[in-house]
Design a protein around this motif. Structure first.
Motif, PDB file in Angstrom:
ATOM      1  N   ALA A 214      41.200  26.537  75.512  1.00  0.00           N
ATOM      2  CA  ALA A 214      41.231  27.998  75.520  1.00  0.00           C
ATOM      3  C   ALA A 214      39.996  28.538  76.231  1.00  0.00           C
ATOM      4  N   LYS A 215      40.060  29.794  76.563  1.00  0.00           N
ATOM      5  CA  LYS A 215      38.913  30.517  77.102  1.00  0.00           C
ATOM      6  C   LYS A 215      38.671  31.744  76.238  1.00  0.00           C
ATOM      7  N   ALA A 216      37.441  32.255  76.299  1.00  0.00           N
ATOM      8  CA  ALA A 216      37.093  33.424  75.488  1.00  0.00           C
ATOM      9  C   ALA A 216      36.313  34.418  76.342  1.00  0.00           C
ATOM     10  N   LEU A 217      36.696  35.670  76.240  1.00  0.00           N
ATOM     11  CA  LEU A 217      36.011  36.753  76.940  1.00  0.00           C
ATOM     12  C   LEU A 217      35.050  37.420  75.962  1.00  0.00           C
ATOM     13  N   ARG A 218      33.768  37.384  76.300  1.00  0.00           N
ATOM     14  CA  ARG A 218      32.758  38.030  75.458  1.00  0.00           C
ATOM     15  C   ARG A 218      32.297  39.316  76.134  1.00  0.00           C
ATOM     16  N   VAL A 219      32.350  40.412  75.394  1.00  0.00           N
ATOM     17  CA  VAL A 219      31.977  41.727  75.923  1.00  0.00           C
ATOM     18  C   VAL A 219      30.850  42.290  75.067  1.00  0.00           C
ATOM     19  N   VAL A 220      29.779  42.738  75.721  1.00  0.00           N
ATOM     20  CA  VAL A 220      28.603  43.234  75.013  1.00  0.00           C
ATOM     21  C   VAL A 220      28.145  44.551  75.647  1.00  0.00           C
ATOM     22  N   MET A 221      27.714  45.466  74.794  1.00  0.00           N
ATOM     23  CA  MET A 221      27.113  46.718  75.252  1.00  0.00           C
ATOM     24  C   MET A 221      26.016  47.097  74.270  1.00  0.00           C
ATOM     25  N   ARG A 222      24.924  47.659  74.776  1.00  0.00           N
ATOM     26  CA  ARG A 222      23.850  48.149  73.917  1.00  0.00           C
ATOM     27  C   ARG A 222      23.662  49.635  74.198  1.00  0.00           C
ATOM     28  N   VAL A 223      23.892  50.443  73.187  1.00  0.00           N
ATOM     29  CA  VAL A 223      23.926  51.890  73.384  1.00  0.00           C
ATOM     30  C   VAL A 223      23.323  52.609  72.177  1.00  0.00           C
ATOM     31  N   GLY A 224      22.684  53.728  72.444  1.00  0.00           N
ATOM     32  CA  GLY A 224      22.119  54.564  71.390  1.00  0.00           C
ATOM     33  C   GLY A 224      22.609  55.993  71.519  1.00  0.00           C
ATOM     34  N   PHE A 225      22.430  56.778  70.456  1.00  0.00           N
ATOM     35  CA  PHE A 225      22.878  58.169  70.479  1.00  0.00           C
ATOM     36  C   PHE A 225      21.929  59.017  69.648  1.00  0.00           C
ATOM     37  N   ALA A 226      21.644  60.208  70.153  1.00  0.00           N
ATOM     38  CA  ALA A 226      20.802  61.151  69.421  1.00  0.00           C
ATOM     39  C   ALA A 226      21.171  62.572  69.825  1.00  0.00           C
ATOM     40  N   VAL A 227      20.860  63.519  68.946  1.00  0.00           N
ATOM     41  CA  VAL A 227      21.078  64.938  69.224  1.00  0.00           C
ATOM     42  C   VAL A 227      19.719  65.603  69.384  1.00  0.00           C
ATOM     43  N   ALA A 228      19.502  66.224  70.525  1.00  0.00           N
ATOM     44  CA  ALA A 228      18.283  67.000  70.753  1.00  0.00           C
ATOM     45  C   ALA A 228      18.530  68.415  70.244  1.00  0.00           C
ATOM     46  N   ASN A 229      17.694  68.877  69.337  1.00  0.00           N
ATOM     47  CA  ASN A 229      17.896  70.181  68.695  1.00  0.00           C
ATOM     48  C   ASN A 229      16.639  71.029  68.849  1.00  0.00           C
ATOM     49  N   PRO A 230      16.367  71.508  70.073  1.00  0.00           N
ATOM     50  CA  PRO A 230      15.122  72.233  70.319  1.00  0.00           C
ATOM     51  C   PRO A 230      15.110  73.620  69.685  1.00  0.00           C
ATOM     52  N   MET A 231      13.907  74.120  69.477  1.00  0.00           N
ATOM     53  CA  MET A 231      13.728  75.483  68.974  1.00  0.00           C
ATOM     54  C   MET A 231      14.198  76.482  70.017  1.00  0.00           C
ATOM     55  N   THR A 232      14.776  77.596  69.578  1.00  0.00           N
ATOM     56  CA  THR A 232      15.212  78.650  70.495  1.00  0.00           C
ATOM     57  C   THR A 232      14.580  79.978  70.087  1.00  0.00           C
ATOM     58  N   ARG A 233      14.657  80.944  70.979  1.00  0.00           N
ATOM     59  CA  ARG A 233      14.039  82.254  70.726  1.00  0.00           C
ATOM     60  C   ARG A 233      14.799  83.078  69.688  1.00  0.00           C
TER      61      ARG A 233
END
Length: 314
Positions: free
Chosen positions: A276-295
């Motif tokens: 048999a053969k095997a397909l290996r899939v990898v991803m490295r990802v991050g997520f964040a919300v920028a919530n700056p001050m507003t007037r």
């Protein structure tokens, strides 16, 4: 979340149509749907596992000065938003005999389906907090709920008014709504709705791969399975404030030797011994919300997104 080390693609999963006796068959399948966060959010490359994104926390002030009087001082401050890349991966083994007898390229067929699965994981974690890495911080729904940026469907006379009220709420906090994401099928609730001037608020997409428009801004229906209609109907956001950090884009490696073991170290699959053969899939990802001050918002009350949520019991 339960571990899964035993899944592989066999003849029973393909059906007779994909491994015919003597004729080739065309695959008919749902086109894999991409991630709305990877499509709409701000994407940034990461040179390390962690990246710091400065966000405006305090705003400078200005003062009137009488003739001959002293000018006052002010300052601006920033806070750091940390983005941490986490690994997302899967291994798909297929016996050589299945690949040889198939009349299609199974590996090329599997790749976009894996990409769709990755997109589902990223959207589910970032929007609703489903199976979310602890390093990612609050998901968008949690952050919007804390800021009271939710409207129950039916608040207005119709869905078009609900959307307008939600966008107004986010705008009143100093953010510009520039796009929407929604549950699948929402387009059929929007067809026929008009604004106060009698103009359609929704324009369906006329080209495959391009989003529809709602109030002139793109609307992405999340069709990869990540959207939870029991929690939300529609997301309105300033998408520039969502940051997806990519440390490693999706990489594919095909192995013809090696073993696959479970969490206890027990060998489940031996590629050489089982042909048999095997397909290996990898991803490295991050997520964040920028919530700056507003007037226009009191510090701590602003958030760059909001949700229309379903009625209780709906």
């Amino acid at each position: 979340m339960a571990d899964n080390f035993t899944s592989s693609i066999g003849r029973a999963d393909l059906g007779g149509a994909l491994i015919p006796d003597d004729i080739s068959q065309e695959i008919i399948q749902t086109m894999p749907e991409s991630s709305v966060l990877l499509t709409r959010a701000k994407r940034t490359a990461m040179s390390a596992r962690k990246k710091t994104q400065p966000v405006l926390a305090t705003l400078p002030e200005a003062y009137w000065v009488q003739e001959g009087a002293l000018k006052q001082t002010s300052k601006t401050g920033w806070e750091d938003v940390n983005i941490t890349a986490e690994e997302l991966a899967v291994i798909v083994p297929i016996p050589d005999s299945v690949v040889d007898d198939s009349k299609i390229n199974l590996w090329n067929t599997v790749k976009p389906l894996i990409a769709e699965a990755f997109g589902r994981k990223i959207d589910g974690a970032g929007i609703f907090g489903v199976d979310k890495p602890a390093t990612w911080g609050d998901d968008i729904l949690t952050g919007a709920t804390k800021a009271n940026n939710t409207i129950t469907q039916g608040t207005g006379t119709d869905l078009a008014q609900d959307v307008a009220k939600l966008a107004q709420k986010v705008s009143e906090e100093g953010f510009a709504v520039n796009g929407f994401a929604s549950q699948p099928g929402l387009n059929w609730q929007l067809v026929g709705l008009r604004d106060a001037n009698g103009q359609p608020v929704y324009q369906p997409s006329l080209a495959q791969g391009t989003p529809s428009n709602l109030y002139g801004y793109p609307l992405n229906e999340v069709k990869n399975g990540a959207w939870d209609p029991t929690k939300a109907v529609l997301l309105a956001a300033d998408w520039s404030k969502f940051v997806v950090g990519v440390r490693q884009d999706m990489t594919y490696q095909l192995f013809d030797q090696g073993v696959i073991s479970d969490a206890d170290g027990k060998v489940i699959y031996n590629l050489m011994q089982q042909d048999a053969k095997a397909l290996r899939v990898v991803m490295r990802v991050g997520f964040a919300v920028a919530n700056p001050m507003t007037r226009v918002a009191k510090k701590g009350t602003q958030y760059p997104a909001g949700f229309i949520v379903p009625k209780a019991g709906a």
